[in-house]
Write a protein that holds these residues in place. Structure first.
Motif, short mmCIF file in Angstrom:
data_model
loop_
_atom_site.label_atom_id
_atom_site.label_comp_id
_atom_site.label_asym_id
_atom_site.label_seq_id
_atom_site.Cartn_x
_atom_site.Cartn_y
_atom_site.Cartn_z
N ALA A 149 0.84 -1.20 0.00
CA ALA A 149 0.00 0.00 0.00
C ALA A 149 0.87 1.25 0.00
O ALA A 149 0.54 2.26 -0.64
N ALA A 150 2.01 1.19 0.69
CA ALA A 150 2.90 2.34 0.77
C ALA A 150 3.53 2.67 -0.57
O ALA A 150 3.98 3.80 -0.79
N ARG A 151 3.57 1.71 -1.48
CA ARG A 151 4.18 1.94 -2.78
C ARG A 151 3.24 2.57 -3.79
O ARG A 151 3.66 2.95 -4.89
N VAL A 152 1.99 2.70 -3.44
CA VAL A 152 1.01 3.30 -4.36
C VAL A 152 1.30 4.79 -4.49
O VAL A 152 1.53 5.48 -3.50
N ASN A 153 1.27 5.27 -5.70
CA ASN A 153 1.55 6.69 -5.94
C ASN A 153 0.53 7.58 -5.23
O ASN A 153 -0.67 7.35 -5.31
N GLY A 154 1.06 8.59 -4.55
CA GLY A 154 0.20 9.52 -3.82
C GLY A 154 0.08 9.21 -2.34
O GLY A 154 -0.43 10.04 -1.58
N VAL A 155 0.56 8.04 -1.91
CA VAL A 155 0.48 7.67 -0.50
C VAL A 155 1.57 8.40 0.28
O VAL A 155 2.75 8.32 -0.06
N VAL A 156 1.15 9.11 1.32
CA VAL A 156 2.09 9.84 2.17
C VAL A 156 2.62 8.94 3.28
O VAL A 156 3.80 8.97 3.61
N ASP A 157 1.74 8.12 3.85
CA ASP A 157 2.13 7.22 4.93
C ASP A 157 1.08 6.14 5.06
O ASP A 157 -0.04 6.27 4.54
N VAL A 158 1.43 5.05 5.75
CA VAL A 158 0.50 3.95 6.00
C VAL A 158 0.46 3.65 7.48
O VAL A 158 1.50 3.44 8.11
N VAL A 159 -0.74 3.64 8.04
CA VAL A 159 -0.95 3.27 9.43
C VAL A 159 -1.53 1.85 9.42
O VAL A 159 -2.65 1.63 8.96
N ASN A 160 -0.77 0.90 9.92
CA ASN A 160 -1.17 -0.50 9.89
C ASN A 160 -1.80 -0.90 11.22
O ASN A 160 -1.11 -1.09 12.22
N LYS A 161 -3.12 -1.04 11.24
CA LYS A 161 -3.84 -1.47 12.43
C LYS A 161 -4.43 -2.86 12.25
O LYS A 161 -5.35 -3.25 12.98
N LEU A 162 -3.91 -3.60 11.29
CA LEU A 162 -4.41 -4.93 11.01
C LEU A 162 -4.06 -5.92 12.12
O LEU A 162 -2.96 -5.86 12.69
N THR A 163 -4.97 -6.81 12.41
CA THR A 163 -4.71 -7.90 13.34
C THR A 163 -4.62 -9.20 12.53
O THR A 163 -4.84 -9.20 11.32
N TRP A 164 -4.28 -10.30 13.19
CA TRP A 164 -4.08 -11.56 12.48
C TRP A 164 -4.58 -12.72 13.33
O TRP A 164 -4.70 -12.63 14.55
N LYS A 165 -4.88 -13.83 12.62
CA LYS A 165 -5.35 -15.03 13.31
C LYS A 165 -4.19 -15.91 13.76
O LYS A 165 -4.27 -16.58 14.78
N GLN A 166 -3.12 -15.91 12.96
CA GLN A 166 -1.95 -16.73 13.29
C GLN A 166 -0.70 -15.88 13.24
O GLN A 166 -0.50 -15.14 12.27
N ASP A 167 0.13 -15.99 14.27
CA ASP A 167 1.40 -15.29 14.26
C ASP A 167 2.45 -16.23 13.69
O ASP A 167 3.02 -17.07 14.38
N ASP A 168 2.69 -16.06 12.39
CA ASP A 168 3.65 -16.93 11.70
C ASP A 168 5.03 -16.29 11.59
O ASP A 168 5.91 -16.82 10.91
N SER A 169 5.24 -15.18 12.25
CA SER A 169 6.51 -14.48 12.11
C SER A 169 7.66 -15.22 12.76
O SER A 169 8.82 -14.96 12.46
N LYS A 170 7.35 -16.16 13.65
CA LYS A 170 8.41 -16.89 14.35
C LYS A 170 8.46 -18.35 13.97
O LYS A 170 9.15 -19.16 14.59
N TRP A 171 7.71 -18.68 12.93
CA TRP A 171 7.73 -20.07 12.50
C TRP A 171 9.10 -20.43 11.96
O TRP A 171 9.75 -19.65 11.24
N GLU A 172 9.55 -21.62 12.24
CA GLU A 172 10.83 -22.11 11.77
C GLU A 172 10.60 -23.04 10.60
O GLU A 172 9.66 -23.83 10.60
N VAL A 173 11.47 -22.91 9.62
CA VAL A 173 11.37 -23.80 8.47
C VAL A 173 12.05 -25.12 8.80
O VAL A 173 13.22 -25.14 9.14
N GLY A 174 11.32 -26.23 8.73
CA GLY A 174 11.88 -27.51 9.09
C GLY A 174 12.63 -28.18 7.95
O GLY A 174 12.59 -27.78 6.84
#
Length: 226
Positions: free
Chosen positions: A201-226
């Motif tokens: 969204a931040a890459r769209v022309n005309g965007v000054v800033d992006v406020v990300n208030k999105l939530t998520w069902k699964q926190d996959d940011s710490k998943w390890e690749v087996g």
């Protein structure tokens, strides 16, 4: 969609040739309400660029200013002897900065902005693959991108970014735009997906800033690749 140089450039360009005299160049700048002109050859190839600063060198180096005890400004001293050479110039060939910094019409507006910043210039000659003049793109042209309406920006993010580009479920995402600031609210399946959505969204022309208030069902940011 990323705007290209062709989308924002000025196609009707005032230009001069290598043989154009000093006063005619000055008149072209004043009459055209511009601060620089490209120099072209007989086949419309861009061979250089002349700015107001190049013309002002003549005034800067006038001999009457060199009275006893006068010391030129540091910037002037650092530019010598090149600055002195331009000060003595009477034609475009002698006054121009060459080679000119150029860009292709298909390049992105972001690429143009980065090129200007890297070379410390305010405008770029736009040329085709053969080096022939197609237009001029300036900082002012790039700033115009931020004048896009909030509704137009919101539609592009909803339809293009969330609707077609992201291959994930985005039904839970709400997009609002105010003053060019995008706010993303709602939810997505995975935490990493929310980050991708915000970055795109931040890459769209005309965007000054992006406020990300999105939530998520699964926190996959710490998943390890087996």
């Amino acid at each position: 969609m990323h705007m290209t140089v062709a989308n924002v450039m000025t196609e009707k360009v005032v230009s001069v040739t290598a043989a154009t005299p000093f006063k005619d160049i000055a008149e072209a700048l004043i009459t055209g309400g511009i601060s620089a002109v490209p120099v072209t050859d007989d086949d419309n190839h861009v061979i250089g660029m002349i700015s107001e600063a190049d013309l002002l060198r003549k005034e800067e180096f006038r001999e009457e200013f060199y009275r006893e005890g006068y010391r030129p400004p540091l910037r002037a001293r650092l530019r010598r002897p090149k600055g002195r050479q331009k000060a003595d110039g009477d034609t475009a060939a002698q006054l121009m900065t060459s080679p000119a910094i150029t860009i292709h019409p298909a390049a992105t507006a972001v690429a143009a902005a980065r090129l200007m910043d890297a070379h410390g210039v305010k405008r770029l000659a736009v040329v085709d693959y053969n080096g022939r003049l197609q237009g001029i793109v300036s900082r002012r042209d790039l700033v115009k991108l931020f004048l896009r309406g909030d509704q137009e920006i919101a539609v592009e993010i909803r339809d293009d970014i969330l609707g077609r580009t992201l291959w994930v479920d985005t039904d839970g995402v709400t997009v609002t735009v105010e003053g060019g600031v995008v706010t993303l609210t709602g939810w997505m399946d995975r935490r990493t997906e929310t980050g991708v959505a915000a970055r795109m969204a931040a890459r769209v022309n005309g965007v000054v800033d992006v406020v990300n208030k999105l939530t998520w069902k699964q926190d996959d940011s710490k998943w390890e690749v087996g």
